[in-house]
Design a protein around this motif. Sequence first.
Motif, PDB file in Angstrom:
ATOM      1  N   SER A  34      -3.028  15.975   8.794  1.00 22.93           N
ATOM      2  CA  SER A  34      -3.930  15.587   7.698  1.00 22.93           C
ATOM      3  C   SER A  34      -3.266  15.777   6.344  1.00 22.93           C
ATOM      4  O   SER A  34      -3.418  14.934   5.451  1.00 22.93           O
ATOM      5  N   ASP A  35      -2.540  16.880   6.186  1.00 23.42           N
ATOM      6  CA  ASP A  35      -1.829  17.125   4.930  1.00 23.42           C
ATOM      7  C   ASP A  35      -0.818  16.018   4.644  1.00 23.42           C
ATOM      8  O   ASP A  35      -0.703  15.551   3.501  1.00 23.42           O
ATOM      9  N   ASP A  37      -0.860  12.894   5.796  1.00 20.37           N
ATOM     10  CA  ASP A  37      -1.615  11.678   5.467  1.00 20.37           C
ATOM     11  C   ASP A  37      -2.127  11.710   4.026  1.00 20.37           C
ATOM     12  O   ASP A  37      -2.026  10.723   3.298  1.00 20.37           O
ATOM     13  N   GLU A  38      -2.675  12.841   3.614  1.00 16.76           N
ATOM     14  CA  GLU A  38      -3.190  12.969   2.243  1.00 16.76           C
ATOM     15  C   GLU A  38      -2.066  12.908   1.220  1.00 16.76           C
ATOM     16  O   GLU A  38      -2.231  12.323   0.146  1.00 16.76           O
ATOM     17  N   TRP A  39      -0.924  13.503   1.539  1.00 14.73           N
ATOM     18  CA  TRP A  39       0.222  13.511   0.629  1.00 14.73           C
ATOM     19  C   TRP A  39       0.716  12.096   0.356  1.00 14.73           C
ATOM     20  O   TRP A  39       0.882  11.708  -0.807  1.00 14.73           O
ATOM     21  N   GLU A  41      -0.882   9.311   0.835  1.00 16.08           N
ATOM     22  CA  GLU A  41      -1.947   8.518   0.191  1.00 16.08           C
ATOM     23  C   GLU A  41      -2.036   8.847  -1.300  1.00 16.08           C
ATOM     24  O   GLU A  41      -2.281   7.971  -2.126  1.00 16.08           O
ATOM     25  N   LYS A  42      -1.803  10.100  -1.647  1.00 12.77           N
ATOM     26  CA  LYS A  42      -1.827  10.505  -3.052  1.00 12.77           C
ATOM     27  C   LYS A  42      -0.672   9.877  -3.831  1.00 12.77           C
ATOM     28  O   LYS A  42      -0.823   9.435  -4.966  1.00 12.77           O
ATOM     29  N   LEU A  43       0.503   9.833  -3.192  1.00 15.25           N
ATOM     30  CA  LEU A  43       1.682   9.282  -3.853  1.00 15.25           C
ATOM     31  C   LEU A  43       1.683   7.756  -3.904  1.00 15.25           C
ATOM     32  O   LEU A  43       2.239   7.163  -4.828  1.00 15.25           O
ATOM     33  N   PRO A  45      -1.328   5.322  -3.235  1.00 15.55           N
ATOM     34  CA  PRO A  45      -2.704   5.033  -2.821  1.00 15.55           C
ATOM     35  C   PRO A  45      -2.926   3.565  -2.464  1.00 15.55           C
ATOM     36  O   PRO A  45      -2.335   2.666  -3.070  1.00 15.55           O
ATOM     37  N   GLN A  46      -3.765   3.374  -1.471  1.00 18.47           N
ATOM     38  CA  GLN A  46      -4.134   2.011  -1.079  1.00 18.47           C
ATOM     39  C   GLN A  46      -5.031   1.427  -2.167  1.00 18.47           C
ATOM     40  O   GLN A  46      -5.847   2.114  -2.745  1.00 18.47           O
ATOM     41  N   ASP A  61       1.160  -0.534  -0.962  1.00 11.42           N
ATOM     42  CA  ASP A  61       1.134   0.889  -0.643  1.00 11.42           C
ATOM     43  C   ASP A  61       1.879   1.187   0.653  1.00 11.42           C
ATOM     44  O   ASP A  61       2.581   2.190   0.761  1.00 11.42           O
ATOM     45  N   LYS A  65       4.825   3.904   1.169  1.00 10.72           N
ATOM     46  CA  LYS A  65       4.654   4.996   2.135  1.00 10.72           C
ATOM     47  C   LYS A  65       5.802   5.017   3.130  1.00 10.72           C
ATOM     48  O   LYS A  65       6.265   6.081   3.540  1.00 10.72           O
TER      49      LYS A  65
END
Length: 81
Positions: A34-35, A37-39, A41-43, A45-46, A61, A65
């Motif tokens: 999860s971390d 995936d969040e990392w 997505e933060k860098l 973002p869709q 995006d 990624k």
Amino acid sequence: MVVESGIKEGFVLVSAMHITAGVYINDWESGLLSDIDEWVEKLAPQGPDYKHHNTGETNGDAHLKRILINHQVTVPITEAN
């Protein structure tokens, strides 16, 4: 596939074989996954209006990624059964 190849010692290249797909090796732990995936997505973002979207595609995006995650890893093989 490694087992079927008969290779006991060496390396295998694992490749996603797609420009917007990535592969990585890390702990199989739900919090870490999860971390990650969040990392990414933060860098990258869709949804934002990436210049790449001017080509008619909407996956800017995913390209970014893939740069973060990379598209291949080399894995050592030792005493494969």
